[in-house]
Design a protein around this motif. Structure first.
Motif, mmCIF file in Angstrom:
data_model
loop_
_atom_site.group_PDB
_atom_site.id
_atom_site.type_symbol
_atom_site.label_atom_id
_atom_site.label_comp_id
_atom_site.label_asym_id
_atom_site.label_seq_id
_atom_site.Cartn_x
_atom_site.Cartn_y
_atom_site.Cartn_z
ATOM 1 N N TYR A 82 -11.740 0.596 18.852
ATOM 2 C CA TYR A 82 -12.353 1.580 17.974
ATOM 3 C C TYR A 82 -13.072 0.820 16.868
ATOM 4 C CZ TYR A 82 -13.093 5.584 14.968
ATOM 5 O OH TYR A 82 -13.680 6.543 14.184
ATOM 6 N N LYS A 83 -14.341 1.094 16.688
ATOM 7 C CA LYS A 83 -15.192 0.402 15.711
ATOM 8 C C LYS A 83 -15.178 -1.106 15.932
ATOM 9 C CE LYS A 83 -14.925 3.793 12.002
ATOM 10 N NZ LYS A 83 -14.605 4.006 10.587
ATOM 11 N N GLY A 84 -15.132 -1.533 17.190
ATOM 12 C CA GLY A 84 -15.191 -2.948 17.525
ATOM 13 C C GLY A 84 -13.893 -3.701 17.349
ATOM 14 N N LYS A 85 -12.817 -3.006 16.987
ATOM 15 C CA LYS A 85 -11.532 -3.665 16.775
ATOM 16 C C LYS A 85 -10.521 -3.158 17.797
ATOM 17 C CE LYS A 85 -12.371 -4.062 11.847
ATOM 18 N NZ LYS A 85 -11.967 -3.621 10.512
ATOM 19 N N VAL A 86 -9.573 -4.010 18.157
ATOM 20 C CA VAL A 86 -8.530 -3.645 19.113
ATOM 21 C C VAL A 86 -7.533 -2.726 18.422
ATOM 22 C CG1 VAL A 86 -6.695 -4.482 20.608
ATOM 23 C CG2 VAL A 86 -8.799 -5.796 20.377
ATOM 24 N N VAL A 87 -7.316 -1.551 18.999
ATOM 25 C CA VAL A 87 -6.345 -0.596 18.464
ATOM 26 C C VAL A 87 -5.030 -0.715 19.236
ATOM 27 C CG1 VAL A 87 -5.889 1.848 18.016
ATOM 28 C CG2 VAL A 87 -8.200 0.964 17.814
ATOM 29 N N ILE A 88 -5.131 -0.769 20.556
ATOM 30 C CA ILE A 88 -3.958 -0.939 21.415
ATOM 31 C C ILE A 88 -4.209 -2.160 22.277
ATOM 32 C CG2 ILE A 88 -2.558 0.073 23.242
ATOM 33 C CD1 ILE A 88 -3.363 2.823 22.178
ATOM 34 N N GLN A 89 -3.302 -3.113 22.198
ATOM 35 C CA GLN A 89 -3.444 -4.351 22.961
ATOM 36 C C GLN A 89 -3.046 -4.130 24.404
ATOM 37 O OE1 GLN A 89 -4.647 -7.090 21.510
ATOM 38 N NE2 GLN A 89 -4.623 -8.212 23.421
ATOM 39 N N ALA A 90 -3.692 -4.819 25.320
ATOM 40 C CA ALA A 90 -3.358 -4.738 26.738
ATOM 41 C C ALA A 90 -1.962 -5.288 26.964
ATOM 42 C CB ALA A 90 -4.367 -5.511 27.572
ATOM 43 N N ALA A 91 -1.229 -4.697 27.893
ATOM 44 C CA ALA A 91 0.110 -5.151 28.206
ATOM 45 C C ALA A 91 0.024 -6.487 28.937
ATOM 46 C CB ALA A 91 0.821 -4.126 29.074
ATOM 47 N N GLU A 92 0.840 -7.417 28.533
ATOM 48 C CA GLU A 92 0.887 -8.744 29.173
ATOM 49 C C GLU A 92 1.656 -8.644 30.477
ATOM 50 O OE1 GLU A 92 -0.205 -11.777 27.841
ATOM 51 O OE2 GLU A 92 -1.131 -10.784 26.121
ATOM 52 N N GLU A 93 1.079 -9.150 31.562
ATOM 53 C CA GLU A 93 1.767 -9.148 32.842
ATOM 54 C C GLU A 93 2.547 -10.452 32.992
ATOM 55 O OE1 GLU A 93 -0.507 -8.164 36.222
ATOM 56 O OE2 GLU A 93 -1.601 -6.595 35.211
ATOM 57 N N VAL A 94 3.775 -10.331 33.480
ATOM 58 C CA VAL A 94 4.645 -11.501 33.638
ATOM 59 C C VAL A 94 4.661 -11.937 35.069
ATOM 60 C CG1 VAL A 94 6.966 -12.391 33.328
ATOM 61 C CG2 VAL A 94 6.042 -10.725 31.731
#
Length: 63
Positions: free
Chosen positions: A51-63
């Motif tokens: 949103y507005k060029g900034k990360v609001v929710i980070q992608a989940a890291e896959e293990v």
């Protein structure tokens, strides 16, 4: 049942309705991701929400 006092002509009715039309939504392109999205809306790109060029929710890291 209620009835109109006088009939509205086709021309008068159509003149009134000429202004009722759908408009194309405004689309912005993010400077950081290059993703096309609607203005003032968060959008998903590569698993993260921006949103507005900034990360609001980070992608989940896959293990």
């Amino acid at each position: 049942m209620a009835h109109p006092k006088s009939r509205i002509s086709k021309q008068r009715k159509r003149k009134r309705r000429t202004h009722k039309k759908a408009t194309a939504p405004q689309i912005a392109i993010c400077k950081n991701t290059g993703e096309a999205h609607l203005y003032h809306r968060a959008y998903w790109s590569e698993g993260s929400m921006f949103y507005k060029g900034k990360v609001v929710i980070q992608a989940a890291e896959e293990v």
